[in-house]
Design an enzyme around this catalytic site. Structure first.
Site, PDB file in Angstrom:
ATOM      1  CG  ASP A  79      15.007  -3.986  -2.715  1.00 28.49           C
ATOM      2  OD1 ASP A  79      14.394  -3.849  -3.798  1.00 28.49           O
ATOM      3  OD2 ASP A  79      14.486  -3.761  -1.612  1.00 28.49           O
ATOM      4  CG  ASP A 123      12.708  -7.927  -4.945  1.00 29.53           C
ATOM      5  OD1 ASP A 123      13.441  -8.164  -3.967  1.00 29.53           O
ATOM      6  OD2 ASP A 123      11.924  -6.967  -4.984  1.00 29.53           O
ATOM      7  CG  ASP A 167       2.259  -3.430  -6.748  1.00 25.30           C
ATOM      8  OD1 ASP A 167       3.024  -3.748  -7.686  1.00 25.30           O
ATOM      9  OD2 ASP A 167       2.666  -2.891  -5.706  1.00 25.30           O
TER      10      ASP A 167
HETATM   11  P1  ATP Z   1      10.895  -0.343  -3.856  1.00 27.41           P
HETATM   12  O1  ATP Z   1      11.601  -1.542  -3.279  1.00 27.41           O
HETATM   13  O2  ATP Z   1      11.725   0.531  -4.685  1.00 27.41           O
HETATM   14  O3  ATP Z   1      10.102   0.385  -2.877  1.00 27.41           O
HETATM   15  P2  ATP Z   1       9.480  -2.375  -5.277  1.00 27.41           P
HETATM   16  O4  ATP Z   1       8.601  -2.315  -6.492  1.00 27.41           O
HETATM   17  O5  ATP Z   1      10.704  -3.215  -5.370  1.00 27.41           O
HETATM   18  O6  ATP Z   1       9.800  -0.901  -4.888  1.00 27.41           O
HETATM   19  P3  ATP Z   1       8.721  -3.988  -3.073  1.00 27.41           P
HETATM   20  O7  ATP Z   1       7.839  -3.644  -1.938  1.00 27.41           O
HETATM   21  O8  ATP Z   1      10.158  -4.273  -2.831  1.00 27.41           O
HETATM   22  O9  ATP Z   1       8.554  -2.815  -4.113  1.00 27.41           O
HETATM   23  O10 ATP Z   1       8.046  -5.224  -3.808  1.00 27.41           O
HETATM   24  C1  ATP Z   1       8.689  -5.952  -4.845  1.00 27.41           C
HETATM   25  C2  ATP Z   1       7.673  -6.336  -5.903  1.00 27.41           C
HETATM   26  O11 ATP Z   1       6.667  -7.171  -5.331  1.00 27.41           O
HETATM   27  C3  ATP Z   1       6.902  -5.166  -6.512  1.00 27.41           C
HETATM   28  O12 ATP Z   1       7.601  -4.588  -7.579  1.00 27.41           O
HETATM   29  C4  ATP Z   1       5.612  -5.802  -6.933  1.00 27.41           C
HETATM   30  O13 ATP Z   1       5.776  -6.467  -8.168  1.00 27.41           O
HETATM   31  C5  ATP Z   1       5.387  -6.854  -5.867  1.00 27.41           C
HETATM   32  N1  ATP Z   1       4.534  -6.373  -4.773  1.00 27.41           N
HETATM   33  C6  ATP Z   1       4.928  -5.793  -3.623  1.00 27.41           C
HETATM   34  N2  ATP Z   1       3.908  -5.484  -2.834  1.00 27.41           N
HETATM   35  C7  ATP Z   1       2.804  -5.874  -3.495  1.00 27.41           C
HETATM   36  C8  ATP Z   1       1.393  -5.837  -3.201  1.00 27.41           C
HETATM   37  N3  ATP Z   1       0.953  -5.308  -2.054  1.00 27.41           N
HETATM   38  N4  ATP Z   1       0.555  -6.340  -4.122  1.00 27.41           N
HETATM   39  C9  ATP Z   1       1.009  -6.886  -5.274  1.00 27.41           C
HETATM   40  N5  ATP Z   1       2.303  -6.939  -5.593  1.00 27.41           N
HETATM   41  C10 ATP Z   1       3.196  -6.443  -4.738  1.00 27.41           C
HETATM   42 MG    MG Z   2      12.009  -3.639  -3.769  1.00 24.20          MG
END
Ligand code: ATP
Ligand code: MG
Length: 477
Positions: A76, A78, A163
């Protein structure tokens, strides 16, 4: 891709003299990286442009940049901006404001949702929002866990509250450059998961980050950097404070996204699995097993098959995942209830209820999933009974296919069923005539042969031969 990316990182760091090498952000110009608008969701690009034209900063951030750079397909897209959620909402008629813990905006294009959030800062432990803006808001629990985190900030603060370093990479729509605030490019090149800031503090703020470290290590094939890994075992218990519904969602991402085997092994290694599946973990640690099940082998086989399905582009159901993760404990409880004198079927139902009741204290299980889980478990005891019309009726059961796949996992992990899986495969592939022969072959006389069949007129010619598997054996599976 990774090799060319490594040279990209080198190129980027070369832009700085050694003295300044650690200065952030690193800004990688369009000509020096491979991310182009072609690789992005057109809807995400639309959102970025509209924000930019309205005078706001707009970046893509997180997983989509990381995954692209590692040559994975982003899940996705963001977007982050300095526009407030209300300002974003006002710009897009196809948007809505959501979230309490994190307030953000969803911009919807058919089935695709582009998530737009405002740059945020983290309130430090003792210092609250530096704000006179009424929209700013934060809160922490007694354990230092962040409960609400709505303090708006600038991009640098936004990067610091993310994170992992590779999740704090930003793609700037105004000049197509990538901004690296925390050394994410270097960590991608070194193939490591590194938390931003002090690991203990960051896990204390949000213990789910420990699970996310494992998830990204497994998904990306990266090592967890030493300081990021060090406190996990000792802090794992903080997961007890996370709402079960959030952990349920995490479990699906951890074990149901195609890297289940490696993720499971890491979760066990880091002592995190027990906070997700306490009863299963207890059973695994005790090394309990029986002739018909070795829990460790069975769970691994379930994950192997799940990963394989995902690699083949097939879907997997959360209830199936949960059904095999809890099955060993169901068998354990089943045996206990039978030892207390309960007949096989009620014992199974009681076992299922008890296992589900205990599990939902760790991770929730929505009812729409627990019902099919029970059905899969029930069907394990019905699949051996194929006489008369039973095989035909079973095959029509909504959960037949899942129960059949489940049976295969049991067999592949050592359960000697007398080729039951093979029989059911043949039955599904057979012509009507062959089916009748298979039923005869199945050798399925049961004590409950006297059941409903008796009330019906006898079927022509096909006599039922005696069953090779006495009922007792089946009930004791
Ligand atoms: P994927 O969607 O492929 O699982 P992602 O990195 O996009 O991985 P998401 O859960 O969609 O993960 O979160 C988007 C972004 O928000 C992350 O890349 C990170 O920068 C931030 N993020 C998400 N969860 C946390 C958290 N618990 N603490 C700090 N930052 C976070
Ligand atoms: Mg994501």
């Amino acid at each position: 891709m990774l090799t060319s990316f490594k040279s990209l990182v080198r190129k980027a760091t070369d832009l700085f003299t050694p003295k300044n090498a650690q200065e952030y952000p690193l800004i990688i110009a369009r000509s020096d990286h491979t991310l182009s608008r072609k690789n992005l969701s057109p809807n995400a690009v639309k959102v970025l442009y509209r924000l930019n034209k309205a005078g706001f900063d707009a970046f893509l951030v997180g997983g989509c940049i990381r995954d692209h750079l590692i040559d994975l397909t982003p899940k996705d897209f963001d977007v982050v901006t300095n526009a407030t959620p209300e300002e974003v909402h006002a710009l897009f008629s196809n948007s809505r404001l959501i979230g309490r813990r994190f307030r953000l905006v969803h911009v919807t294009f058919g089935r695709e949702i582009i998530e737009v959030s405002t740059f945020r800062a983290t309130a430090s432990q003792d210092q609250k929002a530096n704000t006179n803006d009424k929209q700013n808001d934060s809160a922490r629990s007694a354990h230092g866990m962040i409960l609400r985190d709505n303090i708006f900030g600038d991009i640098e603060q936004d990067a610091e509250r993310r994170d992992f370093t590779f999740n704090a990479l930003y793609y700037d729509i105004s000049d197509f450059s990538i901004h690296d605030y925390c050394g994410g490019l270097e960590d991608i090149a070194a193939q490591q998961v590194r938390i931003i800031g002090d690991a203990r503090l960051r896990y204390q703020e949000d213990p789910v980050r420990m699970l996310r470290a494992i998830r990204f290590a497994a998904k990306l094939g990266f090592e967890i950097e030493a300081e990021t890994a060090a406190p996990i075992k000792e802090m794992a218990h903080l997961l007890d404070h996370i709402p079960p519904a959030r952990l349920f969602e995490e479990v699906l991402k951890l074990l149901g996204s195609g890297n289940g085997v490696i993720t499971y092994k890491l979760l066990r290694e880091y002592g995190l699995f027990r906070y997700l599946f306490p009863e299963t973990d207890e059973l695994l640690v005790s090394k309990w097993h029986r002739n018909d099940i070795d829990p460790e082998k069975f769970i691994l086989q379930g994950l192997i098959n799940t990963d394989k399905r995902i690699a083949e582009g097939k879907t997997t159901a959360p209830y199936f995942l949960y059904a095999f993760l809890l099955w060993p404990k169901v068998l354990f409880r089943h045996e206990e209830f039978m030892a207390q004198g309960l007949p096989a079927t009620p014992a199974l139902h009681q076992a299922a209820s008890l296992v589900l009741d205990n599990q939902v204290t760790a991770t929730s299980i929505p009812r729409r999933f627990s019902t099919p889980m029970r059905e899969i478990w029930d069907l394990q005891y019905r699949l051996p009974k194929r006489f008369g019309k039973r095989a035909y009726i079973l095959e029509q059961h909504a959960r037949f296919r899942a129960a059949f796949d489940f049976l295969l996992i049991r067999e592949e992990s050592g359960y000697e069923s007398g080729n039951l899986g093979e029989w059911w495969q043949a039955f599904q592939d057979a012509s009507e005539k062959q089916r009748r022969e298979l039923i005869t072959l199945a050798d399925t006389k049961k004590s409950d042969d006297k059941g409903p069949r008796r009330r019906r007129p006898k079927r022509r010619s096909k006599s039922k031969t005696d069953n090779a598997k006495p009922r007792k054996e089946i009930d004791n599976e």
